[in-house]
Design a protein around this motif. Structure first.
Motif, PDB file in Angstrom:
ATOM      1  N   THR A  25      17.789 -49.726  22.053  1.00 55.20           N
ATOM      2  CA  THR A  25      18.786 -49.910  20.996  1.00 55.20           C
ATOM      3  C   THR A  25      18.021 -50.142  19.702  1.00 55.20           C
ATOM      4  O   THR A  25      17.238 -51.084  19.606  1.00 55.20           O
ATOM      5  N   ASP A  26      18.202 -49.238  18.741  1.00 59.05           N
ATOM      6  CA  ASP A  26      17.497 -49.320  17.457  1.00 59.05           C
ATOM      7  C   ASP A  26      18.387 -49.962  16.397  1.00 59.05           C
ATOM      8  O   ASP A  26      19.569 -49.591  16.253  1.00 59.05           O
ATOM      9  N   PHE A  27      17.807 -50.888  15.640  1.00 56.48           N
ATOM     10  CA  PHE A  27      18.452 -51.421  14.447  1.00 56.48           C
ATOM     11  C   PHE A  27      17.634 -50.915  13.254  1.00 56.48           C
ATOM     12  O   PHE A  27      16.469 -51.285  13.092  1.00 56.48           O
ATOM     13  N   ARG A  28      18.237 -50.057  12.467  1.00 55.07           N
ATOM     14  CA  ARG A  28      17.513 -49.413  11.364  1.00 55.07           C
ATOM     15  C   ARG A  28      18.171 -49.760  10.026  1.00 55.07           C
ATOM     16  O   ARG A  28      19.366 -50.026   9.958  1.00 55.07           O
ATOM     17  N   LEU A  29      17.355 -49.705   8.973  1.00 56.64           N
ATOM     18  CA  LEU A  29      17.865 -49.992   7.639  1.00 56.64           C
ATOM     19  C   LEU A  29      17.301 -48.962   6.647  1.00 56.64           C
ATOM     20  O   LEU A  29      16.398 -49.263   5.860  1.00 56.64           O
ATOM     21  N   PRO A  30      17.820 -47.712   6.668  1.00 58.59           N
ATOM     22  CA  PRO A  30      17.329 -46.695   5.724  1.00 58.59           C
ATOM     23  C   PRO A  30      17.637 -47.079   4.276  1.00 58.59           C
ATOM     24  O   PRO A  30      18.753 -47.474   3.946  1.00 58.59           O
ATOM     25  N   LEU A  31      16.643 -46.948   3.422  1.00 61.46           N
ATOM     26  CA  LEU A  31      16.776 -47.134   1.981  1.00 61.46           C
ATOM     27  C   LEU A  31      16.716 -45.739   1.368  1.00 61.46           C
ATOM     28  O   LEU A  31      15.691 -45.062   1.453  1.00 61.46           O
ATOM     29  N   ILE A  32      17.807 -45.307   0.742  1.00 61.87           N
ATOM     30  CA  ILE A  32      18.016 -43.893   0.406  1.00 61.87           C
ATOM     31  C   ILE A  32      17.962 -43.683  -1.102  1.00 61.87           C
ATOM     32  O   ILE A  32      18.514 -44.475  -1.876  1.00 61.87           O
ATOM     33  N   PHE A  33      17.305 -42.591  -1.499  1.00 60.56           N
ATOM     34  CA  PHE A  33      17.362 -42.136  -2.887  1.00 60.56           C
ATOM     35  C   PHE A  33      18.153 -40.834  -2.922  1.00 60.56           C
ATOM     36  O   PHE A  33      17.809 -39.853  -2.262  1.00 60.56           O
ATOM     37  N   ASN A  34      19.257 -40.827  -3.689  1.00 58.77           N
ATOM     38  CA  ASN A  34      20.126 -39.649  -3.805  1.00 58.77           C
ATOM     39  C   ASN A  34      19.742 -38.837  -5.045  1.00 58.77           C
ATOM     40  O   ASN A  34      19.679 -39.379  -6.146  1.00 58.77           O
ATOM     41  N   VAL A  94      13.364 -43.938   3.522  1.00 63.34           N
ATOM     42  CA  VAL A  94      12.423 -44.622   4.422  1.00 63.34           C
ATOM     43  C   VAL A  94      13.190 -45.743   5.098  1.00 63.34           C
ATOM     44  O   VAL A  94      14.169 -46.262   4.541  1.00 63.34           O
ATOM     45  N   ALA A  95      12.753 -46.101   6.301  1.00 63.80           N
ATOM     46  CA  ALA A  95      13.525 -47.098   7.048  1.00 63.80           C
ATOM     47  C   ALA A  95      12.618 -47.917   7.953  1.00 63.80           C
ATOM     48  O   ALA A  95      11.832 -47.343   8.723  1.00 63.80           O
ATOM     49  N   PRO A  96      12.716 -49.241   7.881  1.00 67.19           N
ATOM     50  CA  PRO A  96      12.127 -50.062   8.936  1.00 67.19           C
ATOM     51  C   PRO A  96      13.007 -49.970  10.184  1.00 67.19           C
ATOM     52  O   PRO A  96      14.232 -49.879  10.081  1.00 67.19           O
ATOM     53  N   VAL A  97      12.376 -49.978  11.352  1.00 72.15           N
ATOM     54  CA  VAL A  97      13.107 -49.807  12.608  1.00 72.15           C
ATOM     55  C   VAL A  97      12.691 -50.915  13.575  1.00 72.15           C
ATOM     56  O   VAL A  97      11.498 -51.130  13.814  1.00 72.15           O
ATOM     57  N   LEU A  98      13.676 -51.606  14.098  1.00 75.16           N
ATOM     58  CA  LEU A  98      13.446 -52.581  15.158  1.00 75.16           C
ATOM     59  C   LEU A  98      14.078 -52.048  16.434  1.00 75.16           C
ATOM     60  O   LEU A  98      15.293 -51.861  16.505  1.00 75.16           O
ATOM     61  N   GLY A  99      13.244 -51.755  17.441  1.00 79.71           N
ATOM     62  CA  GLY A  99      13.737 -51.233  18.703  1.00 79.71           C
ATOM     63  C   GLY A  99      13.734 -52.303  19.782  1.00 79.71           C
ATOM     64  O   GLY A  99      12.742 -53.013  19.967  1.00 79.71           O
ATOM     65  N   PHE A 118       8.399 -52.443  16.699  1.00 81.11           N
ATOM     66  CA  PHE A 118       8.623 -52.177  15.288  1.00 81.11           C
ATOM     67  C   PHE A 118       8.017 -50.827  14.931  1.00 81.11           C
ATOM     68  O   PHE A 118       6.926 -50.473  15.394  1.00 81.11           O
ATOM     69  N   SER A 119       8.740 -50.064  14.082  1.00 80.85           N
ATOM     70  CA  SER A 119       8.239 -48.778  13.619  1.00 80.85           C
ATOM     71  C   SER A 119       8.805 -48.484  12.242  1.00 80.85           C
ATOM     72  O   SER A 119       9.648 -49.225  11.719  1.00 80.85           O
ATOM     73  N   VAL A 120       8.328 -47.419  11.641  1.00 79.86           N
ATOM     74  CA  VAL A 120       8.837 -46.962  10.349  1.00 79.86           C
ATOM     75  C   VAL A 120       9.274 -45.515  10.491  1.00 79.86           C
ATOM     76  O   VAL A 120       8.721 -44.763  11.296  1.00 79.86           O
ATOM     77  N   ALA A 121      10.272 -45.154   9.708  1.00 78.06           N
ATOM     78  CA  ALA A 121      10.782 -43.785   9.716  1.00 78.06           C
ATOM     79  C   ALA A 121      10.845 -43.260   8.284  1.00 78.06           C
ATOM     80  O   ALA A 121      11.118 -44.019   7.345  1.00 78.06           O
ATOM     81  N   ALA A 122      10.587 -41.977   8.131  1.00 77.83           N
ATOM     82  CA  ALA A 122      10.743 -41.295   6.841  1.00 77.83           C
ATOM     83  C   ALA A 122      11.519 -40.020   7.098  1.00 77.83           C
ATOM     84  O   ALA A 122      11.244 -39.299   8.065  1.00 77.83           O
ATOM     85  N   GLY A 123      12.500 -39.764   6.255  1.00 81.97           N
ATOM     86  CA  GLY A 123      13.353 -38.600   6.508  1.00 81.97           C
ATOM     87  C   GLY A 123      13.933 -38.000   5.255  1.00 81.97           C
ATOM     88  O   GLY A 123      13.780 -38.522   4.151  1.00 81.97           O
ATOM     89  N   LEU A 124      14.589 -36.860   5.443  1.00 78.42           N
ATOM     90  CA  LEU A 124      15.297 -36.182   4.367  1.00 78.42           C
ATOM     91  C   LEU A 124      16.579 -35.610   4.933  1.00 78.42           C
ATOM     92  O   LEU A 124      16.718 -35.402   6.140  1.00 78.42           O
ATOM     93  N   GLY A 125      17.541 -35.388   4.036  1.00 78.22           N
ATOM     94  CA  GLY A 125      18.823 -34.857   4.491  1.00 78.22           C
ATOM     95  C   GLY A 125      19.609 -34.261   3.352  1.00 78.22           C
ATOM     96  O   GLY A 125      19.179 -34.259   2.195  1.00 78.22           O
ATOM     97  N   ILE A 126      20.769 -33.730   3.700  1.00 81.86           N
ATOM     98  CA  ILE A 126      21.694 -33.201   2.699  1.00 81.86           C
ATOM     99  C   ILE A 126      23.090 -33.697   3.042  1.00 81.86           C
ATOM    100  O   ILE A 126      23.488 -33.709   4.210  1.00 81.86           O
ATOM    101  N   ARG A 127      23.803 -34.136   2.017  1.00 79.39           N
ATOM    102  CA  ARG A 127      25.155 -34.680   2.185  1.00 79.39           C
ATOM    103  C   ARG A 127      26.157 -33.674   1.638  1.00 79.39           C
ATOM    104  O   ARG A 127      25.984 -33.141   0.547  1.00 79.39           O
ATOM    105  N   ILE A 128      27.239 -33.426   2.390  1.00 79.14           N
ATOM    106  CA  ILE A 128      28.249 -32.437   2.007  1.00 79.14           C
ATOM    107  C   ILE A 128      29.619 -33.094   2.043  1.00 79.14           C
ATOM    108  O   ILE A 128      30.210 -33.262   3.118  1.00 79.14           O
ATOM    109  N   PRO A 129      30.160 -33.519   0.904  1.00 78.97           N
ATOM    110  CA  PRO A 129      31.524 -34.054   0.886  1.00 78.97           C
ATOM    111  C   PRO A 129      32.542 -32.941   1.146  1.00 78.97           C
ATOM    112  O   PRO A 129      32.404 -31.825   0.624  1.00 78.97           O
TER     113      PRO A 129
END
Length: 405
Positions: free
Chosen positions: A103-112, A125-130, A165-176
């Motif tokens: 069970t992961d508890f993540r807290l992504p900090l996002i730049f739009n 980027v996100a700190p991850v507690l598993g 504990f781990s770190v994640a880095a990601g990218l995405g696209i949002r479509i309303p």
């Protein structure tokens, strides 16, 4: 169990604090679900003779997303996800598979890169507690073409580290996606890479106190850290979608008591007055040969511009052509009025409203409307007719008005 409860309570407190900063701007707060594919592997610092293979699993969970700042450039997204991590190692002599449920508890900090209400990319980027929830180690040996399969070993018996504990880095696209008047859901597609910071070996596993699978194969002297690749899709809805839209009340004509003249006894009815009319209502009055001088046409969400610019979108041409035709067939003059919402600086919005009003003015001139029939003014954000605290209100305030002289 106590550690999990404390962690969940801390996460809820954080969400409450962020929501409190958002005030009643409920379109800035979204609730959602996500799911997709999770690829996992383990990096062993002391097993150079093997090349661990990736294993694939599903991933799914829930999240809440909060937009921060006036222009909503930053977001924070607490989320809880359920997945598995592990690896496979093997050659002609052995087959080893490790698979642990997390069970992961993540807290992504996002730049739009764009306002979240519009289609646009983002990075995070996100700190991850598993938190490990169990799993198995499967081990098989091969001798002279025969396979000798060991009993599956429970992760708890192997003293696998339950907290990671781990770190994640990601990218995405949002479509309303618009689903109703003023209502949108958000579809997001994203990918991320995760790398474990802490060792997944337990202390007893390294010391040899835990039950181990054929410890003669190797001595545990190094580290074992996970690395993951994840591809997911998410759907979220803003809290504002649960608010009932105010019903549009039909205008009630203001009727004064008839003034009775003794000779004729003709009742005098005062015509209803409205601050704004649609173009269709004005055209109906023209057909009915009723006066339209002094009335104002409010063009809300029908004359569109590029974001932060004054170029008129092509889908607005048909509406402006009707305005031009109305003016050409009558002797009326029109004053064009430009307005904006309160997003951005006051000076910028004032200049933007001037440019947009001028763009509409130039378009009608090109369509053959005489110079003597047209003028324009601009007001920036100074004359809102709806609340700027909601997306729907700001949409109404980004308007062009036509005051008929």
């Amino acid at each position: 169990m106590k550690a999990r409860s404390l962690l969940f309570f801390s996460l809820c407190c954080f969400c409450f604090l962020v929501m409190a900063q958002s005030g009643d701007k409920s379109e800035r707060v979204r609730l959602g679900v996500k799911g997709g594919m999770h690829l996992s592997n383990m990096h062993y610092s002391d097993l150079d003779q093997y090349s661990p293979d990736w294993i694939s699993n599903g991933v799914g969970g829930i999240f809440a997303e909060f937009d921060l700042g006036r222009n909503r450039k930053f977001s924070v997204r607490p989320e809880i996800l359920f997945l598995s991590r592990g690896t496979k190692i093997g050659d002609s002599n052995i087959s080893y598979k490790l698979k642990t449920k997390y069970t992961d508890f993540r807290l992504p900090l996002i730049f739009n890169f764009t306002n979240p209400s519009k289609v646009g990319p983002y990075v995070y980027v996100a700190p991850v507690l598993g938190i490990g929830r169990g799993g198995e180690v499967n081990y098989t040996e091969f001798h002279d073409g025969e396979a000798y399969e060991w009993e599956p070993l429970d992760i708890n018996d192997a003293n696998f580290s339950k907290v990671n504990f781990s770190v994640a880095a990601g990218l995405g696209i949002r479509i309303p996606i618009k689903v109703a008047a003023g209502k949108k859901i958000h579809l997001a597609l994203e990918a991320n890479y995760q790398y474990g910071i802490t060792d997944t070996y337990g202390s007893k596993e390294k010391d040899g106190e835990a039950i181990a699978v054929n410890r003669a194969i190797y001595d545990i002297t190094g580290t074992r850290k996970h690395q993951d690749i994840e591809i997911t899709a998410a759907v979220s809805v803003p809290l504002s979608i649960f608010k009932k839209m105010p019903k549009k009340e039909k205008p009630v004509p203001v009727v004064e008591k008839p003034i009775v003249v003794e000779e004729e006894e003709v009742p005098v009815i005062i015509e209803e007055k409205k601050p704004c009319y649609t173009l269709e209502e004005i055209l109906d009055l023209v057909v009915a040969q009723k006066p339209i001088a002094g009335k104002t046409i409010c063009a809300v969400d029908v004359i569109n511009f590029e974001f932060g610019k004054s170029a008129i979108n092509k889908n607005s041409y048909a509406y402006l052509d009707k305005i031009a035709m109305l003016m050409q067939r009558t002797n009326l003059s029109v004053e064009i009025k430009g307005h904006t919402d309160n997003v951005g600086k006051e000076d910028f919005n004032m200049e933007l409203s001037r440019k947009r009003a001028k763009a509409v003015y130039d378009y009608l001139i090109k369509k053959g409307v005489g110079f003597s029939k047209l003028s324009y003014t601009y007001y920036g954000m100074t004359k809102p007719i709806a609340s700027n605290d909601t997306e729907e209100g700001r949409l109404i305030n980004r308007r062009v008005e036509f005051e008929i002289k």
